[in-house]
Structure formats: structure tokens, C-alpha cells
Design an enzyme around this catalytic site. Sequence first.
Site, short mmCIF file in Angstrom:
data_model
loop_
_atom_site.label_atom_id
_atom_site.label_comp_id
_atom_site.label_asym_id
_atom_site.label_seq_id
_atom_site.Cartn_x
_atom_site.Cartn_y
_atom_site.Cartn_z
N TRP A 61 -22.71 5.59 -19.79
CA TRP A 61 -24.11 5.43 -19.38
C TRP A 61 -24.98 6.41 -20.17
O TRP A 61 -24.63 7.58 -20.34
CB TRP A 61 -24.22 5.68 -17.88
CG TRP A 61 -25.61 5.61 -17.32
CD1 TRP A 61 -26.56 4.67 -17.57
CD2 TRP A 61 -26.19 6.53 -16.38
NE1 TRP A 61 -27.70 4.94 -16.85
CE2 TRP A 61 -27.50 6.07 -16.12
CE3 TRP A 61 -25.73 7.68 -15.75
CZ2 TRP A 61 -28.35 6.74 -15.24
CZ3 TRP A 61 -26.57 8.32 -14.87
CH2 TRP A 61 -27.86 7.86 -14.61
N ASP A 106 -17.72 8.82 -11.13
CA ASP A 106 -19.04 8.21 -10.95
C ASP A 106 -18.82 6.84 -10.33
O ASP A 106 -18.21 5.95 -10.94
CB ASP A 106 -19.76 8.09 -12.30
CG ASP A 106 -21.21 7.62 -12.14
OD1 ASP A 106 -21.60 7.26 -11.01
OD2 ASP A 106 -21.94 7.59 -13.14
N LYS A 159 -27.46 -0.19 -6.16
CA LYS A 159 -27.05 -1.57 -6.43
C LYS A 159 -26.49 -2.26 -5.19
O LYS A 159 -26.96 -3.32 -4.80
CB LYS A 159 -26.00 -1.60 -7.55
CG LYS A 159 -26.59 -1.60 -8.95
CD LYS A 159 -27.14 -0.25 -9.33
CE LYS A 159 -27.67 -0.24 -10.76
NZ LYS A 159 -28.21 1.07 -11.14
#
Length: 397
Positions: free
Chosen positions: A130, A211, A246
Site C-alpha cells: 500500500w 495489517d 471497508k
Amino acid sequence: MFESIQLAPPDAILGLTDAFKADPNPQKVNLGVGVYKDESGQTPILSAVKKAEARLLEKENTKSYLPISGSPAYAAGVQELLLGKDHPLVSAGRVQTAHTPGGTGGLRVGADFLKKFKTDAHVWMSNPTWANHQAIFQAAGFVTKDYPYYDKANQSLDFDAFLEMLTTIPSEDIVLLHVCCHNPTGIDPTQEQWEKIAEVAEVAGWFPFFDFAYQGFGHSVESDRYPLELFASKDLEFAVAASFSKNFGLYNERTGSFSIAGQTKEAAEAAFSHVKTSIRSNYSNPSRHGGGIVEEILADPALRQEWLDELDTMRDRIKSLRSQLVAGLNARGIDRDFSFIEAQNGMFSFSGLTPDQVKILKEKYSIYIVGSGRINVAGLNASNLDVLCDAIAEVLA
């Protein structure tokens, strides 16, 4: 002072959204920023979230501060999500959790905490990863390094090189691992591969930092957390930054967490006292609303099931869009195998498009994709899928 300051470079992903908004083309398509969208192109508010918010408003009687680490009930709900109901580590008090401003906040809180005690450590992360990972850990004072991850030639996980590098990482270092739905590739290790990763972690002794931004977007809430349960079963210390942007659709509520798992209750509590010190000097304590929504949903069996059903719908829609994209590209006679897109997990796909091809898609067709070729599959719908397939076919012709 300000007159001598030069403009900072725009964020690679959010800057793309700014360019998209300024584009006058009525057929423009934004597949850059990682936000789930429904068939109408909107980012919906989940029904379970709406109901939880209504309950919060009805019973809320104060706007007083939360504790530094947030609500204890929120922490308990998060721990159950991460490790499952009645997990032995949780029951033993060996897991401590703080409510943070999104998953990004969880990463930064964790980075600040670890920097206190691993001052000379390097933080290893996948190549690619990311776009914000390096910036977060570097801002906390760490030097970052890469481990191999993506096999560009085969659009797959370069597992042998990945595992080999993990065996060479010094015990004092930190390894950042994506739990599921790897961003940006969408390529995850299998359960068997995770077992080998955990075996290396046991022997090498480096510190695992997970993560977990997309729980439930891979296969299910339960199966996506397999790596955490695996590392916990081996009695390894680790940290987890989780995001609820999300899977709960709480993007602008900035709701996430940072958790640590220690080998004893006393060790976990001592470490967590320093986590709270880091939070206190940063933002003092978290905001209530987003965490209250998650807490309300996870505490009510009916509301929790409604949320899980909505999460299933989002995940199934993304999987369907992957299949539709592959079928659409195949139907245009492109001399390239795109079947790997269907094997990827989560919102993102490493499409294999080059930066030059991405640039043409933007300038000629008003299709906005991250320069690496990462596509947000969740941004596709019936009105733009053919537009994308036609454009890709022309660019690759």
C-alpha cells in the site's frame, strides 16, 4: 517562513481522485481510490450501520471523552473479530486493544509504540505494498526495507523468494504482513504457505505486525483471520492494525484499532501502557461515533448477522465483477490471459498494465487507475465495465 516552502507532491491515490473530479468527460471512470461502490456507483451506508446509528442517537446521553484506548466493549468486540469467540489469548488477558482513527491510525500508533523499544530496527514490507505504508513507518522514524512478493511474469505470489527473504531478516527487525486481500496485488498466501511463514517467524524471531484492512472481503470473516489464529497458536508475540472502513463501510468515520498479543498478561499490560502514552501525546483519545456503531453491531446477534449478510453481498459482488471483467476482456480477443484476476482476493487487482498504458487510459479515455496498474474492482458496474474493457483492448492492440 511559508513563502520559502515548496509544494509537496500530491498523494499518488488521493491526487488521482482530484484529477478525476476535475475531468469534464461524462464517461470518466475512477478505479483508483480504494472505496467500495454499489451498482449505482455510490458508496452505500449499510443497513446494519443505519440501525446501529439510530440506537446510538436514541440512548446517547453524553459527549464526554472516551478513555485513552477507547471503549472496553469496543475492544472486546474487536478482539472477538480478530481471533474468534472465547479465544484463549483473550480469556487470559494477553491481548490488548486500542480504538484508533482508522486502520491508518492503528498503523501509526503501532509504529510509534514499537519505535520506543526497537529504536534501531528496520521495518520490512512487501514489494509492492500500500502506497502509504512506507510513509507511516518512516514518519515514525523507521528505516523501511522490501521483501519480494509479486511475480510480475506470472501475476502470482513469488512465494519462494518471499519465504527465503524472511529467513534472513534479523530478529530485532519488524515484518509488516497483509492478513488478506493484499493491497495492491489482491494475491494472498494459501493457508499452507501461511504455516511456513509462521514456522520461519518462530525460528527467525522477527516481530510480526499485521495489517488487517479487509476482513471479510477475502473469503469470510472467519477464514480471513486464519493467519492471526495461526500465529497465536504458536504463542508468538505480534501486533495488528485493523480497519473498519471497508467491511463496515465506515470510511469517513475513521474507525480502526491497534492490538498487541503478549506471551503473558503482565507483559501485554505493560506494553499497552506505552501504547496509551503514545496515543495521549498524539490525539488523546478516539472519537465515539464510528466505534459506537461497530460496538452496537457486534454486541447484538441479529444486527451482527445482518451486517455479515451485507458483507457477504459486497464480497460476492466483487467476485462476480472479477469474472465479468475477465469475460469482457476475453470477448474482445485480447491476446493475453487475464484469468489471474479471478484468483485474486478483495477489492484490488494488479492488472498487469504498465505505467505508460495507465497514462493513455487516463489521457485518452478518462479512466483513472493507479500508476502501478492497480484496479479497484469494486468501482466497476454495468455502465462502466464495457467502457473499461474496450479501452484496455485498444491500448493493448
